[in-house]
Structures are given as C-alpha cells and as structure tokens.
Design a protein around this motif. Structure first.
Motif, PDB file in Angstrom:
ATOM      1  N   UNK A  85       0.792  -1.234   0.000  1.00 29.86           N
ATOM      2  CA  UNK A  85       0.000   0.000   0.000  1.00 29.86           C
ATOM      3  C   UNK A  85       0.826   1.288   0.000  1.00 29.86           C
ATOM      4  N   UNK A  86       2.090   1.198   0.389  1.00 26.86           N
ATOM      5  CA  UNK A  86       2.891   2.399   0.612  1.00 26.86           C
ATOM      6  C   UNK A  86       3.243   2.509   2.090  1.00 26.86           C
ATOM      7  N   UNK A  87       4.051   3.502   2.429  1.00 29.01           N
ATOM      8  CA  UNK A  87       4.510   3.660   3.809  1.00 29.01           C
ATOM      9  C   UNK A  87       3.459   4.375   4.658  1.00 29.01           C
ATOM     10  N   UNK A  88       3.003   3.712   5.707  1.00 35.13           N
ATOM     11  CA  UNK A  88       2.006   4.285   6.599  1.00 35.13           C
ATOM     12  C   UNK A  88       2.119   3.625   7.963  1.00 35.13           C
ATOM     13  N   UNK A 145     -13.391   6.226  -0.688  1.00 31.71           N
ATOM     14  CA  UNK A 145     -14.021   6.859   0.467  1.00 31.71           C
ATOM     15  C   UNK A 145     -13.234   6.602   1.753  1.00 31.71           C
ATOM     16  N   UNK A 146     -12.833   5.348   1.920  1.00 31.98           N
ATOM     17  CA  UNK A 146     -12.300   4.913   3.206  1.00 31.98           C
ATOM     18  C   UNK A 146     -11.044   5.667   3.628  1.00 31.98           C
ATOM     19  N   UNK A 147     -10.061   5.724   2.760  1.00 31.62           N
ATOM     20  CA  UNK A 147      -8.802   6.348   3.161  1.00 31.62           C
ATOM     21  C   UNK A 147      -8.944   7.829   3.501  1.00 31.62           C
ATOM     22  N   UNK A 161       2.701  11.571   1.819  1.00 34.04           N
ATOM     23  CA  UNK A 161       1.343  11.854   1.339  1.00 34.04           C
ATOM     24  C   UNK A 161       1.281  11.966  -0.181  1.00 34.04           C
ATOM     25  N   UNK A 162       0.151  11.526  -0.737  1.00 30.61           N
ATOM     26  CA  UNK A 162      -0.024  11.545  -2.180  1.00 30.61           C
ATOM     27  C   UNK A 162      -1.046  12.557  -2.644  1.00 30.61           C
ATOM     28  N   UNK A 163      -1.410  12.520  -3.925  1.00 25.92           N
ATOM     29  CA  UNK A 163      -2.254  13.560  -4.518  1.00 25.92           C
ATOM     30  C   UNK A 163      -3.743  13.455  -4.233  1.00 25.92           C
ATOM     31  N   UNK A 164      -4.207  12.283  -3.783  1.00 25.82           N
ATOM     32  CA  UNK A 164      -5.643  12.112  -3.549  1.00 25.82           C
ATOM     33  C   UNK A 164      -5.943  12.298  -2.069  1.00 25.82           C
ATOM     34  N   UNK A 171      -1.229   3.237  -3.090  1.00 22.87           N
ATOM     35  CA  UNK A 171      -2.161   2.593  -2.168  1.00 22.87           C
ATOM     36  C   UNK A 171      -3.284   1.888  -2.918  1.00 22.87           C
ATOM     37  N   UNK A 172      -3.798   2.538  -3.950  1.00 18.52           N
ATOM     38  CA  UNK A 172      -4.916   1.948  -4.684  1.00 18.52           C
ATOM     39  C   UNK A 172      -4.463   0.757  -5.519  1.00 18.52           C
ATOM     40  N   UNK A 173      -3.234   0.814  -6.017  1.00 18.32           N
ATOM     41  CA  UNK A 173      -2.681  -0.353  -6.715  1.00 18.32           C
ATOM     42  C   UNK A 173      -2.558  -1.518  -5.737  1.00 18.32           C
TER      43      UNK A 173
END
Length: 257
Positions: A85-88, A145-147, A161-164, A171-173
């Motif tokens: 998902x990416x770093x979180x 919606x969720x994120x 942080x990303x653009x959305x 994350x969406x991938x």
C-alpha cells in the motif's frame, strides 16, 4: 427460503439497520471516532449473516475468516515493509491492535469483501475470472471513500502523502492486488453456483450512498472531490449489480449445512 436462511436474513437486516443508525449518529457528533468500531462490527455481522442466507453457514464463516485473515496479513506486512500500500502507520486510536494492526480493520476487510464479491456475482454470474476482477475493482472503489475519511479521523498516517487527499496512488494499486487475492479466495471457499444475494448487495449500496452523502454535505468541511470519485465508482457497481441481479433468486439449497 429455508427456516435457517430466514433467521440469517432477519439478523442481517437488523444488523444493517443498526449500522445505518450508528453511521448517522457518528456523522452528527463532533467526535465520530467513538462509533467507528461499532459501525464496522455491525457491518461485519450483517455481511456474515447475509452470507449464511446464500451459502452453508460453515462455508460462509470460513469465507469471512479467510478474508479477515488476508486483510490482517496484508496490513501487518504493509506497516512493516510499505508493500503493497505504501509507507504508513496506525496512530493507536483503534484497538485492540495485535501486531500493530487494529482488529476492526481486518473485520472491515471481511465485511466489505463479502459485499463486493456479491456485487461481482450479480454483475458477472457466469465467468469466475470476471467475478474476481469485478469484485476486486468494486472493493477498491470503496477505498476512494475509506482512506480520506480515516485520515480525517486520524486513524492512520501516510509517511509520503499523495495527490488524492493525502493518499498515495500506490495505495490503490496495493488495494487492487490484495482485493484480487481476496476475491480468488472467496471463489475457492464459496465453491459451487453463485447465488444472488440482495442482502450483501444492499450492504454495498448502503455504504455507497451514505459515504457519498457524508462527503457531499455532512462532513465538515464537505469534500466534493471524494464524494464524486467514490460516489461514481461505487455507484456504477451498485447500479450494475441491481440491474443484472434483479429477478434472480437465491439457490434453493442455500444455507444448507
């Protein structure tokens, strides 16, 4: 409908109605986080009950457990490696969180995983491959919606942080990859003919409508971008599911142990 299926359907409907009440209540108070876990618990209970209407209870429970375990494993790996998902990281607001992953997050994967699979079964009842892809896309659409909502509530933080609305596109991938695995597991566990489930599709529909309304007019400040992106995405799957599933009936053997 068999007596056991009627009981499961009633329990599913009651849990879904209670979830709507809790969701509305959470949107009307200054600290909605207090009801977030309640909403997810009711979501999971409703999904599991409705799954028992169209599948043998033991198989429905196994399917739900498989998705919960998969979601937990993906999150456990994610917070340690940044994949897929990416770093979180989670902030500690949600608990219990064994291994750093809130249990309620894994339950959300289970509830919406079953709902998205039912949507896919309505949209693509014949092709297993099409159901897997459709279900994965439907489940990923929910994350539009969720994120953003969970970031607002301070439940997790993205390191880059990303653009959305602060969510990175990777994350969406990642959601799509995990969702494909979830749908493949559900296809394997819920073996046999795939029946129409108005209950599970209703869960997906309710989430789509309430999240759209929430971001459009309830949340402070409103967010037209998220309301539009999530509403159109989940809305498209919702309309397709009801249009193609309407007129179908549950398998007469549904719910048989």
């Amino acid at each position: 409908m068999r007596p056991r299926a009627r009981v499961a359907s009633a329990l599913g409907a009651a849990s879904l109605a209670a979830m709507v009440v809790a969701q509305v209540a959470s949107g009307l108070q200054p600290r909605p986080i207090t009801l977030t876990s309640v909403v997810v618990l009711l979501l999971a209970a409703s999904a599991l009950a409705f799954a028992c209407v169209t599948h043998p209870p033991a198989r429905a429970v196994a399917a739900f457990a498989a998705v919960v375990a998969t979601g937990y494993a993906a999150e456990w790996i994610g917070i340690r490696t940044g994949l897929p998902f990416g770093d979180y990281h989670y902030t500690g607001v949600l608990w219990p969180a064994p291994g750093g992953v809130p249990v309620i997050v894994a339950l959300a994967w289970g509830g919406m995983g079953l709902a998205a699979h039912a949507v896919a079964a309505a949209v693509a009842p014949v092709s297993r491959a099409a159901r897997i892809v459709t279900g994965a896309l439907a489940l990923t659409a929910w994350d539009l919606f969720l994120d953003p909502q969970m970031i607002r509530l301070g439940l997790w933080v993205w390191h880059d942080p990303g653009p959305y609305r602060g969510v990175p596109l990777v994350n969406f991938a990642g959601w799509l990859v995990v969702s494909l695995l979830v749908m493949a597991l559900l296809e394997r566990v819920l073996a046999g003919p795939t029946a129409w489930s108005a209950g599970l599709v209703s869960i997906y529909t309710v989430m789509a409508v309430m999240e759209t309304v929430g971001f459009a007019v309830v949340f402070v400040p409103p967010d037209p971008l998220v309301a539009t992106a999530g509403g159109l995405s989940m809305g498209a799957f919702t309309l397709l599911a009801w249009r193609r599933g309407r007129g179908r009936r549950p398998d007469p053997e549904a719910g048989r142990a």
